[in-house]
Design a protein around this motif. Structure first.
Motif, PDB file in Angstrom:
ATOM      1  N   TRP A 215       0.832  -1.201   0.000  1.00 56.46           N
ATOM      2  CA  TRP A 215       0.000   0.000   0.000  1.00 56.46           C
ATOM      3  C   TRP A 215       0.871   1.259   0.000  1.00 56.46           C
ATOM      4  O   TRP A 215       0.605   2.234  -0.678  1.00 56.46           O
ATOM      5  CB  TRP A 215      -0.911  -0.041   1.228  1.00 56.46           C
ATOM      6  N   LEU A 216       1.959   1.182   0.744  1.00 54.22           N
ATOM      7  CA  LEU A 216       2.830   2.353   0.850  1.00 54.22           C
ATOM      8  C   LEU A 216       3.771   2.492  -0.341  1.00 54.22           C
ATOM      9  O   LEU A 216       4.240   3.576  -0.645  1.00 54.22           O
ATOM     10  CB  LEU A 216       3.668   2.273   2.131  1.00 54.22           C
ATOM     11  N   ASN A 217       4.082   1.378  -0.995  1.00 52.37           N
ATOM     12  CA  ASN A 217       5.103   1.431  -2.031  1.00 52.37           C
ATOM     13  C   ASN A 217       4.581   1.071  -3.413  1.00 52.37           C
ATOM     14  O   ASN A 217       5.367   0.815  -4.322  1.00 52.37           O
ATOM     15  CB  ASN A 217       6.255   0.496  -1.680  1.00 52.37           C
ATOM     16  N   SER A 218       3.297   1.032  -3.534  1.00 53.52           N
ATOM     17  CA  SER A 218       2.618   0.663  -4.790  1.00 53.52           C
ATOM     18  C   SER A 218       3.362  -0.441  -5.552  1.00 53.52           C
ATOM     19  O   SER A 218       3.710  -0.298  -6.720  1.00 53.52           O
ATOM     20  CB  SER A 218       2.406   1.898  -5.670  1.00 53.52           C
ATOM     21  N   GLY A 219       3.675  -1.505  -4.814  1.00 52.46           N
ATOM     22  CA  GLY A 219       4.134  -2.705  -5.486  1.00 52.46           C
ATOM     23  C   GLY A 219       5.620  -2.771  -5.757  1.00 52.46           C
ATOM     24  O   GLY A 219       6.134  -3.801  -6.166  1.00 52.46           O
ATOM     25  N   ARG A 220       6.351  -1.698  -5.504  1.00 55.97           N
ATOM     26  CA  ARG A 220       7.792  -1.727  -5.755  1.00 55.97           C
ATOM     27  C   ARG A 220       8.484  -2.571  -4.677  1.00 55.97           C
ATOM     28  O   ARG A 220       8.261  -2.361  -3.486  1.00 55.97           O
ATOM     29  CB  ARG A 220       8.330  -0.289  -5.713  1.00 55.97           C
ATOM     30  N   MET A 221       9.310  -3.535  -5.131  1.00 58.71           N
ATOM     31  CA  MET A 221       9.986  -4.405  -4.172  1.00 58.71           C
ATOM     32  C   MET A 221      11.482  -4.259  -4.329  1.00 58.71           C
ATOM     33  O   MET A 221      12.037  -4.644  -5.360  1.00 58.71           O
ATOM     34  CB  MET A 221       9.655  -5.885  -4.463  1.00 58.71           C
ATOM     35  N   ASP A 222      12.157  -3.707  -3.361  1.00 58.95           N
ATOM     36  CA  ASP A 222      13.613  -3.790  -3.378  1.00 58.95           C
ATOM     37  C   ASP A 222      14.132  -3.832  -1.954  1.00 58.95           C
ATOM     38  O   ASP A 222      13.443  -3.443  -1.011  1.00 58.95           O
ATOM     39  CB  ASP A 222      14.224  -2.616  -4.168  1.00 58.95           C
ATOM     40  N   ALA A 223      15.334  -4.355  -1.847  1.00 60.78           N
ATOM     41  CA  ALA A 223      15.898  -4.620  -0.521  1.00 60.78           C
ATOM     42  C   ALA A 223      15.947  -3.364   0.326  1.00 60.78           C
ATOM     43  O   ALA A 223      15.620  -3.373   1.506  1.00 60.78           O
ATOM     44  CB  ALA A 223      17.302  -5.202  -0.668  1.00 60.78           C
ATOM     45  N   ARG A 224      16.328  -2.258  -0.293  1.00 59.43           N
ATOM     46  CA  ARG A 224      16.475  -1.033   0.459  1.00 59.43           C
ATOM     47  C   ARG A 224      15.160  -0.576   1.087  1.00 59.43           C
ATOM     48  O   ARG A 224      15.065  -0.316   2.282  1.00 59.43           O
ATOM     49  CB  ARG A 224      17.020   0.075  -0.442  1.00 59.43           C
ATOM     50  N   SER A 225      14.106  -0.534   0.276  1.00 57.42           N
ATOM     51  CA  SER A 225      12.869   0.021   0.835  1.00 57.42           C
ATOM     52  C   SER A 225      12.183  -0.955   1.788  1.00 57.42           C
ATOM     53  O   SER A 225      11.504  -0.538   2.725  1.00 57.42           O
ATOM     54  CB  SER A 225      11.928   0.509  -0.274  1.00 57.42           C
ATOM     55  N   ILE A 226      12.389  -2.246   1.538  1.00 54.97           N
ATOM     56  CA  ILE A 226      11.816  -3.200   2.498  1.00 54.97           C
ATOM     57  C   ILE A 226      12.544  -3.089   3.837  1.00 54.97           C
ATOM     58  O   ILE A 226      11.915  -3.021   4.909  1.00 54.97           O
ATOM     59  CB  ILE A 226      11.880  -4.638   1.946  1.00 54.97           C
ATOM     60  N   ALA A 227      13.854  -3.042   3.801  1.00 53.05           N
ATOM     61  CA  ALA A 227      14.624  -2.884   5.045  1.00 53.05           C
ATOM     62  C   ALA A 227      14.250  -1.575   5.735  1.00 53.05           C
ATOM     63  O   ALA A 227      14.050  -1.529   6.955  1.00 53.05           O
ATOM     64  CB  ALA A 227      16.115  -2.934   4.747  1.00 53.05           C
TER      65      ALA A 227
END
Lengths: 314, 476
Positions: A215-227
């Motif tokens: 919801w916060l990242n509109s589907g973008r998945m990467d190590a940096r933003s998940i961490a």
């Protein structure tokens, strides 16, 4: 409040939280293995066991990574003293020890949940009812936490309950993140590399974070933003930062009640500083693994200081 | 003829089948209920107990499983008139017991007068030389007593045992009532029953009134439990919770600056009154059993210096002794100057050669008990025992006669329980709980009714398959 009772409350909520997180880890792992090749499934189960610190214990009893074996070992096996059923048993035993400090609602939530789980886990769990058992574990923890929130006085007991919950939660979030990161490391460079999003999806699901993150990242998945999300997002109730803000509040309550601070308040301030002064870039510069190991050790020192400052044992 | 074939007094039904006065209101209500209601309610009650955690651990079971004490839904009902007569007798008996304790540990007038043989306490491990010459705060020894009563006829109540050590079961008295009120609210609006729910408040008040000199107006009360594996842990936690007292274990307590103090999150805090649920022997490893992990090293020194109240006082266990029991009518008369209102059950002391001969000749008809035994263990019930069991028991008795007393097999009253086939009579007893403080004796109306669930059985102990009932005293 007796030191022994404070210890009972603290550990009751730690074990509940640990059982819940373990169940969620199994759930996410199981989901992952359903959609992956056999090799990937083995890798996934191995990582679940590593996260739980059970890998070598498991391997002395089994020479495969069949889902049924892993789940049985983690949930109920007598060969594994840290199984989920015994965590809940210990949570309940601690509740009995502290029976005079919790309300009837809280006691009934934990006791009824334990009775249901004991029956569900009386026999080996089959894949067909795995989700039922895991759901029951999560429900027991959720109900108890809810009854706590809704019926307990906001006093010392409540503060120890919250400290136990969030100290354990911070530990579990850090461990999950650490193991996943560690396993993914060889195939991963820091920014922008396309990832196996399935793996990251598992991390998020293990922390009940997939919906919030998406919801916060509109589907973008990467190590940096998940961490970044799992460590620093102060809106997400399982992040390290959120857990520490709850701990800080409750330690402040205790200081106010007792008319003074103790050693743990010093440690908490230092830990807060280490967390707040950093950005996710700093964390990656330092090395996520190094950062998390340091965090887990700091968390353990806080637990030890709580036990000695509030006279849990002597 | 065995015990179960005799004609027994039934609490609910007269011999002609009519309903006795005490049960009229209940019967009116019961006859208006649909079939199957009681069965449904029984299941409801069981799940209620399971989730609230009212359990009982059975001694000697390996897996320390928490068991439920079976609860029967048919109340045991006593009329107000019956209760008033009973409570006079109980009041008298408890006052006598307390005076007896004081005398035994001071001038021993009763022994000088020749009413009680000295040997009865000289070699009795329940008699504590450490208590000699010491008077507990307020002069109270028996703060909480459970008097076990049996009934054999309309006006025949007898005392079977005095429990002055650490009588248990009061939480069942309270929870049974709560359960009944939750299950049958309309019944309680129809039949007026004297409440029991203020027992914890009365207990707290009574204990506070026994606080040592120098304690504040609001003395700190703590309940000392051996811990969660004790069979009565639920009760310890329940009472502490209801009284707003701390529930402590031995490891929480320490003698600091001449006071017994408990380890709190902010340091040590003095305890004024300790309601202990551990036996004398485990109370203080420095004075009694040095192996004990359950007690508090040095607590007896603080106690003797007047720094803490221990309830019940150490050394009161001697009045539980079944040989002492046999002298209770004399004891009551000696200290109150009145005839005992509540009679004893006839008792043969096997230490006495003539009595022993009689007992050995009539083993098949008698109940034989160990002098220090409790919980229904180590006893022989002649009429329901096999020839082999009697023979084995005879050998034990002959080897150590002084260790036994014998009583006739009583025709205990019955009270209906609910079974699959409807109401059926089962034997019951009654344990009222009695508080004693400088303010006087306080008896909660009713008590705990224990019921033998097996047909014909006379053993009501929960450790041996007995159950409990709610006990009503009518507000009439």
């Amino acid at each position: 409040m007796l030191g022994r009772t404070a210890s009972g409350i603290f550990w009751m909520y730690r074990y509940l939280e640990r059982a819940e997180n373990t169940a969620r880890l199994l759930e996410a792992g199981h989901r992952m293995t359903m959609t992956r090749s056999e090799d990937m499934a083995v890798q996934e189960w191995r990582s679940v066991l590593t996260t739980l610190g059970l890998r070598s214990a498991y391997e002395t009893h089994y020479d495969d990574y069949a889902g049924a074996h892993v789940c049985d070992f983690v949930l109920r096996s007598k060969d594994n003293p840290e199984n989920v059923l015994s965590m809940l048993e210990r949570a309940r035993t601690n509740a009995r020890v502290s029976r005079t400090s919790i309300t009837a609602e809280v006691w009934e939530a934990i006791n009824e949940g334990w009775m249901a789980l004991r029956d569900l886990l009386a026999k080996p769990v089959r894949e067909s009812n795995l989700n039922l058992a895991l759901g029951a574990v999560r429900r027991e923890s959720t109900l108890t936490r809810g009854a706590t929130h809704g019926s307990m006085l906001r006093n010392e007991t409540y503060s120890f309950a919250r400290l136990g919950t969030f100290l354990e939660r911070a530990d579990n979030t850090a461990r999950i993140l650490d193991v996943k990161y560690y396993l993914l490391l060889p195939s991963l460079s820091y920014v922008g590399t396309p990832l196996d999003t399935g793996q990251w999806d598992t991390v998020l699901r293990s922390l009940s974070a997939e919906r919030a993150y998406r919801w916060l990242n509109s589907g973008r998945m990467d190590a940096r933003s998940i961490a970044d999300f799992l460590i620093f997002d102060d809106r997400f109730p399982r992040s390290l930062l959120f857990s520490y803000s709850v701990m800080r509040e409750n330690l402040a309550e205790l200081a106010q009640l007792h008319g003074g601070e103790a050693e743990v308040h010093e440690l908490m301030r230092a830990a807060d500083m280490r967390l707040n002064d950093k950005s996710v870039e700093d964390v990656f510069d330092q090395g996520l693994h190094e950062f998390l190991i340091e965090f887990i050790a700091g968390n353990q020192s806080i637990a030890n200081a709580i036990a000695s400052d509030y006279r849990f044992n002597s | 003829m065995t015990a179960s074939e005799k004609q027994h007094f039934d609490e609910m039904h007269a011999p002609d089948g009519s309903v006795r006065e005490a049960y009229r209101g209940y019967q009116d209500w019961l006859s208006g209920q649909e079939d199957g209601m009681m069965r449904r309610k029984t299941l409801e009650a069981e799940s209620f107990f399971r989730k609230t955690g009212i359990t009982f651990n059975v001694y000697g079971e390996d897996d320390a499983e928490e068991r439920l004490i079976p609860f029967d839904m048919v109340p045991r009902i006593i009329t107000g008139g019956e209760w008033r007569r009973l409570s006079k007798g109980i009041d008298q008996r408890v006052r006598a017991l307390n005076a007896f304790m004081h005398d035994l540990y001071h001038r021993q007038e009763i022994i000088r007068s020749g009413r009680l043989p000295e040997r009865l306490f000289r070699n009795n491990s329940a008699w504590l030389p450490q208590m000699v010459g010491f008077t507990p705060p307020g002069g109270v020894y028996t703060h909480i007593t459970g008097i076990d009563l049996v009934r054999t006829g309309p006006d025949e109540f007898m005392v079977l045992e005095d429990n002055a050590r650490t009588p248990s079961g009061v939480s069942y008295m309270l929870e049974n009532r709560e359960t009944m009120m939750a299950m049958f609210p309309e019944l309680f609006s129809k039949v007026k029953v004297l409440p029991v729910s203020d027992y914890p408040r009365r207990l707290a008040k009574s204990l506070a009134a026994c606080a040592p000199e120098g304690a504040s107006d609001k003395p700190t009360i703590a309940v000392l439990t051996p811990g969660i594996y004790n069979s009565a842990y639920y009760e310890h936690a329940f009472l502490a919770d209801q009284m707003g007292a701390e529930l402590v274990e031995g490891s929480d307590l320490r003698v600091v600056d001449g006071k017994v103090q408990m380890r709190t999150t902010v340091g040590f805090k003095p305890v004024d009154v300790l309601y202990r649920r551990v036996d004398d022997d485990f109370l203080d490893p420095l004075t009694f059993n040095s192996e004990s992990m359950l007690g508090v090293p040095g607590i007896m020194d603080v106690y003797r210096a007047g720094g803490i109240t221990i309830a019940n006082a150490p050394g009161t266990g001697i009045s539980d002794d079944k040989a002492i029991y046999s002298f209770m009518p004399d004891i009551v008369e000696f200290y109150t100057g009145e005839k005992a209102l509540l009679p004893n059950v006839d008792t043969w002391r096997c230490a006495d050669p003539d009595s022993l001969k009689y007992v050995l000749d009539n083993l098949a008809e008698l109940v034989v008990k160990e002098v220090h035994g409790s919980g229904g263990y180590g006893m022989l019930i002649g009429p329901t025992s096999s020839k082999k069991e009697i023979k084995e028991f005879r050998a034990k008795l002959e080897a150590d006669p002084g260790n036994y007393i014998a009583q006739p097999t009583l025709s205990l009253s019955t009270c209906p329980i609910f079974t699959k086939k409807g109401l059926a009579p089962r034997h019951v007893d009654l344990r009222p709980f009695v508080l004693c403080s400088p303010d006087g004796v306080d008896i909660t109306p009713g008590g705990l009714t224990r019921v033998a669930l097996k047909k014909g059985s006379l053993v009501v102990n929960s450790s041996q398959g007995g159950g409990t009932k709610d006990s009503w005293v009518l507000d009439d």
